[in-house]
Write a protein that holds these residues in place. Structure first.
Motif, PDB file in Angstrom:
ATOM      1  N   LEU A 119       0.831  -1.196   0.000  1.00  0.00           N
ATOM      2  CA  LEU A 119       0.000   0.000   0.000  1.00  0.00           C
ATOM      3  C   LEU A 119       0.874   1.257   0.000  1.00  0.00           C
ATOM      4  O   LEU A 119       0.584   2.232  -0.694  1.00  0.00           O
ATOM      5  CB  LEU A 119      -0.921  -0.018   1.228  1.00  0.00           C
ATOM      6  N   THR A 120       1.934   1.212   0.789  1.00  0.00           N
ATOM      7  CA  THR A 120       2.863   2.350   0.841  1.00  0.00           C
ATOM      8  C   THR A 120       3.386   2.690  -0.545  1.00  0.00           C
ATOM      9  O   THR A 120       3.414   3.846  -0.962  1.00  0.00           O
ATOM     10  CB  THR A 120       4.049   2.009   1.766  1.00  0.00           C
ATOM     11  N   GLU A 121       3.774   1.635  -1.277  1.00  0.00           N
ATOM     12  CA  GLU A 121       4.309   1.857  -2.619  1.00  0.00           C
ATOM     13  C   GLU A 121       3.220   2.384  -3.555  1.00  0.00           C
ATOM     14  O   GLU A 121       3.465   3.281  -4.363  1.00  0.00           O
ATOM     15  CB  GLU A 121       4.886   0.542  -3.150  1.00  0.00           C
ATOM     16  N   LEU A 122       2.030   1.824  -3.427  1.00  0.00           N
ATOM     17  CA  LEU A 122       0.932   2.292  -4.274  1.00  0.00           C
ATOM     18  C   LEU A 122       0.665   3.773  -4.027  1.00  0.00           C
ATOM     19  O   LEU A 122       0.407   4.537  -4.952  1.00  0.00           O
ATOM     20  CB  LEU A 122      -0.323   1.459  -4.019  1.00  0.00           C
ATOM     21  N   ARG A 123       0.752   4.169  -2.772  1.00  0.00           N
ATOM     22  CA  ARG A 123       0.534   5.584  -2.455  1.00  0.00           C
ATOM     23  C   ARG A 123       1.574   6.474  -3.114  1.00  0.00           C
ATOM     24  O   ARG A 123       1.282   7.596  -3.533  1.00  0.00           O
ATOM     25  CB  ARG A 123       0.600   5.784  -0.940  1.00  0.00           C
ATOM     26  N   GLU A 124       2.802   5.949  -3.203  1.00  0.00           N
ATOM     27  CA  GLU A 124       3.856   6.733  -3.844  1.00  0.00           C
ATOM     28  C   GLU A 124       3.556   6.968  -5.322  1.00  0.00           C
ATOM     29  O   GLU A 124       4.080   7.890  -5.932  1.00  0.00           O
ATOM     30  CB  GLU A 124       5.214   6.022  -3.684  1.00  0.00           C
ATOM     31  N   HIS A 125       2.717   6.097  -5.882  1.00  0.00           N
ATOM     32  CA  HIS A 125       2.359   6.205  -7.299  1.00  0.00           C
ATOM     33  C   HIS A 125       0.966   6.814  -7.487  1.00  0.00           C
ATOM     34  O   HIS A 125       0.416   6.741  -8.587  1.00  0.00           O
ATOM     35  CB  HIS A 125       2.425   4.831  -7.970  1.00  0.00           C
ATOM     36  N   ALA A 126       0.435   7.380  -6.429  1.00  0.00           N
ATOM     37  CA  ALA A 126      -0.947   7.882  -6.482  1.00  0.00           C
ATOM     38  C   ALA A 126      -1.148   8.865  -7.635  1.00  0.00           C
ATOM     39  O   ALA A 126      -2.219   8.906  -8.244  1.00  0.00           O
ATOM     40  CB  ALA A 126      -1.329   8.527  -5.157  1.00  0.00           C
ATOM     41  N   GLY A 127      -0.131   9.626  -7.942  1.00  0.00           N
ATOM     42  CA  GLY A 127      -0.234  10.594  -9.018  1.00  0.00           C
ATOM     43  C   GLY A 127      -0.492   9.968 -10.371  1.00  0.00           C
ATOM     44  O   GLY A 127      -1.054  10.600 -11.270  1.00  0.00           O
ATOM     45  N   ARG A 128      -0.057   8.708 -10.526  1.00  0.00           N
ATOM     46  CA  ARG A 128      -0.267   7.987 -11.775  1.00  0.00           C
ATOM     47  C   ARG A 128      -1.504   7.107 -11.716  1.00  0.00           C
ATOM     48  O   ARG A 128      -1.768   6.368 -12.657  1.00  0.00           O
ATOM     49  CB  ARG A 128       0.974   7.122 -12.087  1.00  0.00           C
ATOM     50  N   LEU A 129      -2.201   7.155 -10.598  1.00  0.00           N
ATOM     51  CA  LEU A 129      -3.376   6.303 -10.415  1.00  0.00           C
ATOM     52  C   LEU A 129      -4.588   7.147 -10.022  1.00  0.00           C
ATOM     53  O   LEU A 129      -5.246   6.877  -9.017  1.00  0.00           O
ATOM     54  CB  LEU A 129      -3.090   5.240  -9.333  1.00  0.00           C
ATOM     55  N   PRO A 130      -4.904   8.143 -10.830  1.00  0.00           N
ATOM     56  CA  PRO A 130      -6.012   9.034 -10.443  1.00  0.00           C
ATOM     57  C   PRO A 130      -7.332   8.271 -10.383  1.00  0.00           C
ATOM     58  O   PRO A 130      -7.667   7.501 -11.276  1.00  0.00           O
ATOM     59  CB  PRO A 130      -6.037  10.076 -11.571  1.00  0.00           C
ATOM     60  N   GLY A 131      -8.039   8.475  -9.286  1.00  0.00           N
ATOM     61  CA  GLY A 131      -9.341   7.829  -9.145  1.00  0.00           C
ATOM     62  C   GLY A 131      -9.278   6.407  -8.640  1.00  0.00           C
ATOM     63  O   GLY A 131     -10.319   5.758  -8.513  1.00  0.00           O
ATOM     64  N   PHE A 132      -8.095   5.898  -8.345  1.00  0.00           N
ATOM     65  CA  PHE A 132      -7.980   4.534  -7.823  1.00  0.00           C
ATOM     66  C   PHE A 132      -8.574   4.501  -6.422  1.00  0.00           C
ATOM     67  O   PHE A 132      -8.079   5.148  -5.515  1.00  0.00           O
ATOM     68  CB  PHE A 132      -6.516   4.107  -7.816  1.00  0.00           C
TER      69      PHE A 132
END
Length: 158
Positions: A119-132
């Motif tokens: 989850l931590t890593e996914l959060r770091e990519h939040a900018g590339r995952l809009p609306g996730f």
DNA sequence: GCCAACGTTGGC
DNA sequence: GCCAACGTTGGC
């Protein structure tokens, strides 16, 4: 709804109760995804999931929350039998067999990821995952849709 | 184990 | 139909 290709999902489970390894060990590597007691999650299963759809197996409420593996939806939605089992943790006294409230789908193991995408890593990519929706503030949905673009992006992190 | 963020329930 | 109380989820 018709004419769609396969869809993508994320499904949460606490690994202490049922983990990706447990799924892999099941007969036919298939298991009924029971215990969903949230209407939005239920509606996704009933209305939108199709056999053959792919899903992330997400480990929640554990030391390392994150995506641990991949699975396939292996059945249409059908009534969750645990809602009728008196004394069962997921027993629902308001549910009646002639009018079930809760549904489930069967899921089939596909593979474990080579590592958990946390989850931590996914959060770091939040900018590339809009609306996730996994990353939406306060999100607690245990079943949520993943867009094809997000699915591909996340898998490339493996 | 704590607690914030939710969804659901039920009294009114 | 409102909304406070309650239960659950899930990260930390």
């Amino acid at each position: 709804m018709s004419g769609r290709g396969t869809s993508f999902w994320l499904m949460k489970s606490e690994p202490d109760s049922f983990s990706i390894d447990d799924l892999q060990r099941r007969p036919a590597q298939t298991e009924a995804w029971d215990g969903v007691r949230n209407y939005q999650a239920r509606n996704f299963m009933r209305q939108q999931m199709r056999v053959g759809d792919q899903a992330f197996f997400y480990h929640s409420n554990c030391e390392q929350p994150g995506i641990a593996g991949l699975m396939r939806i292996a059945s249409e939605a059908y009534p969750d039998p645990t809602q009728f089992e008196r004394g069962h943790h997921h027993y629902d006294p308001a549910a009646r067999p002639e009018e079930p409230r809760w549904f489930l789908v069967d899921v089939r193991f596909e593979r474990k990821l080579s590592r958990v995408i946390t989850l931590t890593e996914l959060r770091e990519h939040a900018g590339r995952l809009p609306g996730f929706r996994l990353l939406a503030p306060g999100n607690r949905l245990s079943i949520l849709p993943v867009s094809p673009a997000h699915w591909r992006y996340i898998l490339k992190l493996e």
